[in-house]
Design an enzyme around this catalytic site. Structure first.
Site, PDB file in Angstrom:
ATOM      1  N   THR A 171       0.666  35.145 -51.218  1.00  0.00           N
ATOM      2  CA  THR A 171       1.869  35.469 -50.451  1.00  0.00           C
ATOM      3  C   THR A 171       2.206  34.418 -49.404  1.00  0.00           C
ATOM      4  O   THR A 171       3.376  34.115 -49.173  1.00  0.00           O
ATOM      5  CB  THR A 171       1.653  36.827 -49.737  1.00  0.00           C
ATOM      6  OG1 THR A 171       1.303  37.785 -50.726  1.00  0.00           O
ATOM      7  CG2 THR A 171       2.891  37.287 -49.017  1.00  0.00           C
TER       8      THR A 171
ATOM      9  N   ASP B 219      -0.988  34.101 -58.029  1.00  0.00           N
ATOM     10  CA  ASP B 219      -1.328  35.319 -57.294  1.00  0.00           C
ATOM     11  C   ASP B 219      -2.841  35.444 -57.478  1.00  0.00           C
ATOM     12  O   ASP B 219      -3.363  35.238 -58.579  1.00  0.00           O
ATOM     13  CB  ASP B 219      -0.622  36.511 -57.943  1.00  0.00           C
ATOM     14  CG  ASP B 219      -0.856  37.810 -57.176  1.00  0.00           C
ATOM     15  OD1 ASP B 219       0.131  38.374 -56.687  1.00  0.00           O
ATOM     16  OD2 ASP B 219      -2.016  38.249 -57.086  1.00  0.00           O
TER      17      ASP B 219
ATOM     18  N   SER C  40      -4.812  37.678 -57.915  1.00  0.00           N
ATOM     19  CA  SER C  40      -5.326  38.622 -58.922  1.00  0.00           C
ATOM     20  C   SER C  40      -5.614  37.881 -60.229  1.00  0.00           C
ATOM     21  O   SER C  40      -6.327  38.393 -61.088  1.00  0.00           O
ATOM     22  CB  SER C  40      -4.323  39.746 -59.166  1.00  0.00           C
ATOM     23  OG  SER C  40      -4.108  40.403 -57.951  1.00  0.00           O
TER      24      SER C  40
ATOM     25  N   ASP D 296      -5.924  39.221 -51.973  1.00  0.00           N
ATOM     26  CA  ASP D 296      -6.534  40.230 -52.858  1.00  0.00           C
ATOM     27  C   ASP D 296      -7.957  39.870 -53.303  1.00  0.00           C
ATOM     28  O   ASP D 296      -8.837  40.717 -53.312  1.00  0.00           O
ATOM     29  CB  ASP D 296      -5.655  40.450 -54.105  1.00  0.00           C
ATOM     30  CG  ASP D 296      -4.369  41.182 -53.766  1.00  0.00           C
ATOM     31  OD1 ASP D 296      -4.252  41.676 -52.618  1.00  0.00           O
ATOM     32  OD2 ASP D 296      -3.478  41.267 -54.640  1.00  0.00           O
TER      33      ASP D 296
ATOM     34  N   CYS E 283     -21.615  52.236 -50.397  1.00  0.00           N
ATOM     35  CA  CYS E 283     -21.226  52.315 -48.981  1.00  0.00           C
ATOM     36  C   CYS E 283     -20.794  50.939 -48.492  1.00  0.00           C
ATOM     37  O   CYS E 283     -21.376  49.922 -48.878  1.00  0.00           O
ATOM     38  CB  CYS E 283     -22.408  52.759 -48.117  1.00  0.00           C
ATOM     39  SG  CYS E 283     -22.986  54.412 -48.486  1.00  0.00           S
TER      40      CYS E 283
HETATM   41  N1  ASP Z   1      -1.180  39.634 -54.390  1.00  0.00           N
HETATM   42  C1  ASP Z   1      -1.316  38.618 -53.375  1.00  0.00           C
HETATM   43  C2  ASP Z   1      -2.473  37.723 -53.759  1.00  0.00           C
HETATM   44  O1  ASP Z   1      -3.596  38.083 -53.564  1.00  0.00           O
HETATM   45  C3  ASP Z   1      -1.489  39.215 -52.048  1.00  0.00           C
HETATM   46  C4  ASP Z   1      -1.694  38.206 -50.951  1.00  0.00           C
HETATM   47  O2  ASP Z   1      -1.344  37.061 -51.070  1.00  0.00           O
HETATM   48  O3  ASP Z   1      -2.213  38.562 -49.913  1.00  0.00           O
HETATM   49  O4  ASP Z   1      -2.265  36.644 -54.267  1.00  0.00           O
END
Ligand code: ASP
Length: 344
Positions: A16, A60, A62, A93, A281
């Protein structure tokens, strides 16, 4: 005598932070990193020489992958003697996975590698990205009086706090304060000044940097829940080709004592599959043998992962499996504190 300017290399992987709103369509898209200083004019005021490298296709996080971690450590190795520190811009992420992986892949690190990102794009008025980026650069360029870097480890800087990367996890998808390090203190806090918690730093090491770029991701995860079936458990444990299983247990490392469960795990261990026990935990650690419900695990050869985070457990296994180590060496190394990732 004029003080030599610090040099920091900024590596943009995506996330982001590097997005801005397209003036016409309103969509969020990665901005051209060559125009970084236009986006953040504050960067011109730094007493730091900044260079930057951007991934051709920012991702991104992910879509992060061990192959990218290998590219990143090779990039760091290539530039290691040219700069005083690194800042990696990364989506939040999976930032804790990347920070954990890099910590294992960079042995004897003597310079800061600071990962940061943001919850709102840098082009937005309320962005948290500017502060995160500016302070991360400042930390990456910060030197002691003797000219050596203040920080010498892989860290995450987010919302005024500097963390040891391999102790963190992302715990909030909405708040600016998105990371936690429940089992290890923060390494620095940024207020009017940046206050470094130097007693918590890794001990400086005079050996030269050693880079490991091979990882092995043949790992399965078995997260327990009351009522988990034999069918599912067996399917995971008997997955073709796996070399290790991260077992996510209850409390201090406890699991069901049903015979079928212990037998399945024992069969896997007999086939030289490593089983690493970490707790579900967020805080505290695995102590196998504390309860009757973990004694059987210890007896059959499950490795207690102490207070390893899930992120560190996965990446430490990938790192150890990627080397030509014997089964018993891997088991031993898993229980040793290699990069400040666990407390015994
Ligand atoms: N989905 C984004 C990522 O991890 C969220 C972020 O940038 O914080 O690339």
């Amino acid at each position: 005598m004029t003080k030599k300017k610090s040099k920091v290399l900024l590596i943009y992987t995506g996330g982001t932070i590097g997005m801005m709103q397209d003036a016409r369509s309103g969509e969020l898209k990665p901005f051209d990193f060559k125009s970084l200083k236009e986006q953040i004019p504050e960067l011109n005021k730094f007493e730091i020489e900044l260079s930057s490298i951007s991934f051709k296709e920012p991702i991104d996080s992910s879509n992060m992958h061990p192959k990218v971690w290998s590219e990143l450590v090779i990039l760091i190795q290539k530039n290691y003697t040219k700069v005083d520190g690194f800042v990696i811009l990364h989506g939040s992420d999976t930032m804790s996975f990347t920070a954990s992986a890099l910590s294992f892949m960079l042995e004897n690190l003597a310079k800061p590698v600071i990962l940061t990102g943001s919850q709102l794009p840098i082009g937005m008025i309320r962005t948290d990205g500017k502060e995160n980026l500016i302070t991360a650069i400042e930390i990456a360029g910060a030197k002691q009086k003797n000219g050596k870097p203040i920080v010498n480890e892989v860290c995450i800087y987010f919302e005024y706090k500097l963390y040891r990367g391999n102790r963190t996890f992302k715990y909030n998808s909405q708040h600016f304060d998105a990371f936690k390090s429940p089992n290890y203190p923060t390494l620095a806090e940024a207020g009017v000044d940046i206050k470094y918690n130097t007693v918590a730093f890794l001990k400086q090491n005079k050996k030269s940097l050693k880079v490991y770029s091979i990882l092995d991701n043949d790992i399965a995860v078995l997260k327990l829940f009351p009522g988990i079936s034999k069918k599912i458990t067996s399917a995971i444990i008997n997955t073709q080709g796996i070399k290790a299983i991260v077992l996510e247990t209850f409390g201090a490392g406890n699991a069901t004592t049903q015979n079928w469960f212990i037998d399945e795990l024992k069969n896997a261990i007999d086939k030289n599959i490593i089983v690493l026990n970490i707790t579900q935990c967020a805080e505290g650690k695995v102590i196998q043998g504390m309860y009757q419900t973990s004694s059987a695990l210890k007896k059959i050869g499950v490795i207690g992962g102490a207070d390893l985070t899930f992120e560190s457990a996965i990446t430490k296994l990938m790192f150890l499996l990627g080397q030509n180590l014997s089964h018993s060496q891997i088991k031993k190394q898993l229980q040793i504190n290699l990069r400040g990732e666990l407390t015994r």
